[in-house]
Design a protein around this motif. Structure first.
Motif, mmCIF file in Angstrom:
data_model
loop_
_atom_site.group_PDB
_atom_site.id
_atom_site.type_symbol
_atom_site.label_atom_id
_atom_site.label_comp_id
_atom_site.label_asym_id
_atom_site.label_seq_id
_atom_site.Cartn_x
_atom_site.Cartn_y
_atom_site.Cartn_z
ATOM 1 N N GLU A 107 -73.575 7.533 77.226
ATOM 2 C CA GLU A 107 -73.487 6.544 78.302
ATOM 3 C C GLU A 107 -72.281 6.821 79.191
ATOM 4 O OE1 GLU A 107 -73.609 2.648 76.584
ATOM 5 O OE2 GLU A 107 -75.429 3.119 75.453
ATOM 6 N N ALA A 108 -72.274 6.132 80.346
ATOM 7 C CA ALA A 108 -71.233 6.390 81.351
ATOM 8 C C ALA A 108 -69.875 5.845 80.910
ATOM 9 C CB ALA A 108 -71.636 5.755 82.674
ATOM 10 N N SER A 109 -69.809 4.553 80.693
ATOM 11 C CA SER A 109 -68.524 3.917 80.399
ATOM 12 C C SER A 109 -68.791 2.612 79.680
ATOM 13 C CB SER A 109 -67.779 3.626 81.704
ATOM 14 O OG SER A 109 -66.766 2.664 81.498
ATOM 15 N N ASP A 110 -68.047 2.347 78.633
ATOM 16 C CA ASP A 110 -68.308 1.101 77.898
ATOM 17 C C ASP A 110 -67.906 -0.136 78.705
ATOM 18 O OD1 ASP A 110 -65.714 1.994 77.576
ATOM 19 O OD2 ASP A 110 -65.583 1.529 75.454
ATOM 20 N N PHE A 117 -77.086 -2.561 80.448
ATOM 21 C CA PHE A 117 -76.784 -1.951 81.749
ATOM 22 C C PHE A 117 -76.451 -0.468 81.640
ATOM 23 C CE2 PHE A 117 -74.314 -1.102 85.577
ATOM 24 C CZ PHE A 117 -75.031 -1.793 86.542
ATOM 25 N N THR A 118 -75.818 -0.066 80.542
ATOM 26 C CA THR A 118 -75.349 1.324 80.440
ATOM 27 C C THR A 118 -76.406 2.273 79.849
ATOM 28 O OG1 THR A 118 -74.387 0.785 78.291
ATOM 29 C CG2 THR A 118 -72.915 0.677 80.198
ATOM 30 N N LYS A 119 -77.557 1.721 79.463
ATOM 31 C CA LYS A 119 -78.575 2.557 78.807
ATOM 32 C C LYS A 119 -79.386 3.330 79.843
ATOM 33 C CE LYS A 119 -77.541 0.727 74.836
ATOM 34 N NZ LYS A 119 -76.629 1.443 73.980
ATOM 35 N N GLU A 120 -79.290 4.650 79.809
ATOM 36 C CA GLU A 120 -80.054 5.468 80.753
ATOM 37 C C GLU A 120 -80.955 6.471 80.020
ATOM 38 O OE1 GLU A 120 -78.006 6.022 84.842
ATOM 39 O OE2 GLU A 120 -76.577 6.682 83.343
ATOM 40 N N GLY A 121 -81.141 6.240 78.723
ATOM 41 C CA GLY A 121 -82.060 7.098 77.967
ATOM 42 C C GLY A 121 -81.502 8.483 77.649
ATOM 43 N N MET A 122 -80.187 8.626 77.680
ATOM 44 C CA MET A 122 -79.576 9.920 77.378
ATOM 45 C C MET A 122 -79.157 9.942 75.903
ATOM 46 S SD MET A 122 -79.631 11.631 80.134
ATOM 47 C CE MET A 122 -80.363 11.159 81.678
ATOM 48 N N SER A 160 -76.940 -5.080 73.360
ATOM 49 C CA SER A 160 -77.550 -3.842 72.851
ATOM 50 C C SER A 160 -76.920 -3.388 71.537
ATOM 51 C CB SER A 160 -77.483 -2.733 73.901
ATOM 52 O OG SER A 160 -76.152 -2.466 74.260
ATOM 53 N N TYR A 161 -75.696 -3.832 71.251
ATOM 54 C CA TYR A 161 -75.039 -3.409 70.012
ATOM 55 C C TYR A 161 -75.824 -3.866 68.773
ATOM 56 C CZ TYR A 161 -73.389 -8.207 69.322
ATOM 57 O OH TYR A 161 -73.341 -9.554 69.119
ATOM 58 N N ARG A 162 -76.611 -4.938 68.920
ATOM 59 C CA ARG A 162 -77.369 -5.474 67.771
ATOM 60 C C ARG A 162 -78.374 -4.454 67.228
ATOM 61 N NH1 ARG A 162 -76.483 -10.929 67.397
ATOM 62 N NH2 ARG A 162 -75.755 -11.964 69.293
ATOM 63 N N PHE A 163 -78.810 -3.531 68.086
ATOM 64 C CA PHE A 163 -79.842 -2.564 67.681
ATOM 65 C C PHE A 163 -79.242 -1.228 67.258
ATOM 66 C CE2 PHE A 163 -81.437 -5.461 70.953
ATOM 67 C CZ PHE A 163 -82.381 -6.141 70.187
ATOM 68 N N LEU A 164 -77.926 -1.143 67.211
ATOM 69 C CA LEU A 164 -77.274 0.123 66.875
ATOM 70 C C LEU A 164 -76.922 0.186 65.401
ATOM 71 C CD1 LEU A 164 -74.776 0.393 69.883
ATOM 72 C CD2 LEU A 164 -76.839 1.754 69.512
ATOM 73 N N PRO A 165 -76.903 1.401 64.812
ATOM 74 C CA PRO A 165 -76.389 1.509 63.439
ATOM 75 C C PRO A 165 -74.949 1.017 63.400
ATOM 76 C CG PRO A 165 -77.218 3.634 64.264
ATOM 77 C CD PRO A 165 -77.266 2.678 65.410
ATOM 78 N N LYS A 166 -74.582 0.390 62.287
ATOM 79 C CA LYS A 166 -73.218 -0.159 62.212
ATOM 80 C C LYS A 166 -72.179 0.951 62.245
ATOM 81 C CE LYS A 166 -74.320 -4.584 60.288
ATOM 82 N NZ LYS A 166 -74.563 -5.392 59.130
ATOM 83 N N VAL A 167 -72.491 2.073 61.605
ATOM 84 C CA VAL A 167 -71.566 3.218 61.571
ATOM 85 C C VAL A 167 -72.356 4.471 61.944
ATOM 86 C CG1 VAL A 167 -70.100 4.643 60.069
ATOM 87 C CG2 VAL A 167 -70.086 2.149 59.821
#
Ligand code: SF4
Length: 402
Positions: A280-283, A292-297, A34-41
């Motif tokens: 998210e809950a915990s990395d 797994f940690t994505k719950e739409g929050m 999922s990190y691939r879809f996140l802004p780098k910073v």
């Protein structure tokens, strides 16, 4: 129902990429993409949203203190101006009514005199990830060119020591290593605060030493490693580092502490904020599978107390209280608390398993308790309600005969 307890703080993923590529990393190497879809910073707009949410949360729960732990990836990739802006925004939103603490967890590779001065000026506590001497550290902590990172991390550590930074070391334990060698190494470096993390594996991805040979009551290499470290550290009569896991374990056995994320009874009171503002809950739970940690929050839509109700966050918060059947029978459950939630996971049973380190934890915890008992006065033992419990007793409580 919202929890009655507010957060202790948030772990803020200000950079979603890393300048090294450790082979055991729960962020990038355990199947979560999922990190691939996140802004780098993290963008400043997200920092503003974060401060608004934290400010309202502190008001809602009347919090007097709040921790910001800047994390990644490698957080220093966000650059010095980001750190200053982040602290300025936090102080502007909260500084007059809430005591703020700032920490950063770094691999140390970019840490130099200028960074140390900058972080000191902003009152940061620095955690450096260093696993031991080069021949241990570089087995797993290589960069993207497959070169070891040890020399650069130690150079960063030395810069931090020279600048009198407030710092501690976080190491991932390697049960193949010699804990006495590591202990002497960190003492030799003049480290005052140290912790070792249990490697983040679970039943579907067992820890390296269980990949070929399954864990049994007689085969407990992780527990044995900790026992050797504890015995050496506990009997060390010289100046010695605080080892967080062992210090807290002792305090828990004595009834002074109630635990933390890895063991005990305590509610987990930190949440993760990703670079895109996702909550998210915990990395560590990223090790359980892709997304797994994505719950739409998200900071844009949810107060932190609303996030408590989402299933994984709630499970993680209450992980030492929502125990699997086997742990509920266990004689040492008050201290162990079923271990770290991520280590209980399997795709088939989710978290309804004992920890993948169950026998290791059981052997270590009963050992520490019995060593303490042999050193305490009868008054203290009575006051803390302690009774000897052998490893065999603990195994018997979950119907295992050694
Ligand atoms: S030692 Fe094992 S059975 Fe006991 S609480 Fe810990 S994980 Fe559960």
């Amino acid at each position: 129902m919202p929890s009655q307890q507010g957060l202790s703080g948030v772990v803020v993923k200000i950079a979603s990429r890393c300048n090294i590529n450790c082979s055991y990393c729960y962020m990038y190497q355990m199947g979560d993409e999922s990190y691939r879809f996140l802004p780098k910073v993290m963008a400043y707009a997200q920092v503003d949203q974060l401060m608004e949410r934290v400010s309202r949360h502190c008001d809602e729960f009347k919090l007097a203190e709040f921790d910001f732990i800047l994390h990644g990836g490698e957080p220093l990739l966000a650059g010095k101006p980001f750190f200053r802006k982040f602290v300025e925004k936090a102080r502007a939103a909260l500084g007059t009514r809430v005591k703020l603490k700032f920490g950063v967890q770094t691999n140390g590779v970019l840490l130099d005199a200028a960074w140390c001065e900058w972080l000191n000026d902003l009152s940061f506590h620095i955690g450096i990830s260093l696993d031991g001497p080069a021949h241990w550290h570089d087995r797993f902590r290589k960069d993207h060119r497959q070169l070891g990172s040890h020399a650069r991390t130690v150079a960063g550590l030395k810069a931090a020591q020279l600048a009198n930074c407030r710092l501690g070391i976080l190491a991932v334990m390697d049960a193949a290593s010699d804990p006495l060698e590591l202990y002497a190494y960190f003492k030799g470096l003049g480290i005052d605060y140290l912790d070792f993390l249990w490697p983040d594996y679970h039943h579907d991805k067992p820890p390296p030493l269980y990949a070929q040979r399954a864990s049994t009551p007689a085969y407990t290499p992780y527990g044995d490693w900790w026992i050797r470290l504890f015995d050496c550290w506990f009997t060390d009569r010289g100046a010695k580092p605080r080892i967080r896991f062992l210090n807290q374990l002792i305090f828990m056995i004595l009834g002074i502490d109630t635990g933390f994320e890895s063991i005990g009874q305590e509610e987990n009171r930190y949440l993760i904020v990703e670079t895109d503002g996702g909550i998210e809950a915990s990395d560590y739970l990223k090790a359980c599978g892709d997304g797994f940690t994505k719950e739409g929050m998200h900071l844009a839509h949810h107060e932190f107390s609303e996030v408590y109700a989402s299933p994984l966050v709630n499970m993680h918060r209450q992980s030492h209280r929502i125990l699997p059947h086997v742990c509920r029978q266990c004689r040492i459950r008050q201290v162990c608390g079923g271990g770290h939630l991520a280590h209980r996971f399997s795709a088939e049973s989710q978290f309804a398993n004992a920890s993948v380190y169950c026998y290791d934890l059981m052997k270590l915890l009963t050992h520490v308790q019995n060593v303490l008992l042999s050193h305490l006065s009868s008054g203290t033992i009575e006051g803390a309600g302690l009774a000897p419990t052998t490893y065999a007793d603990a195994l018997k409580s979950i119907n295992i005969v050694k």
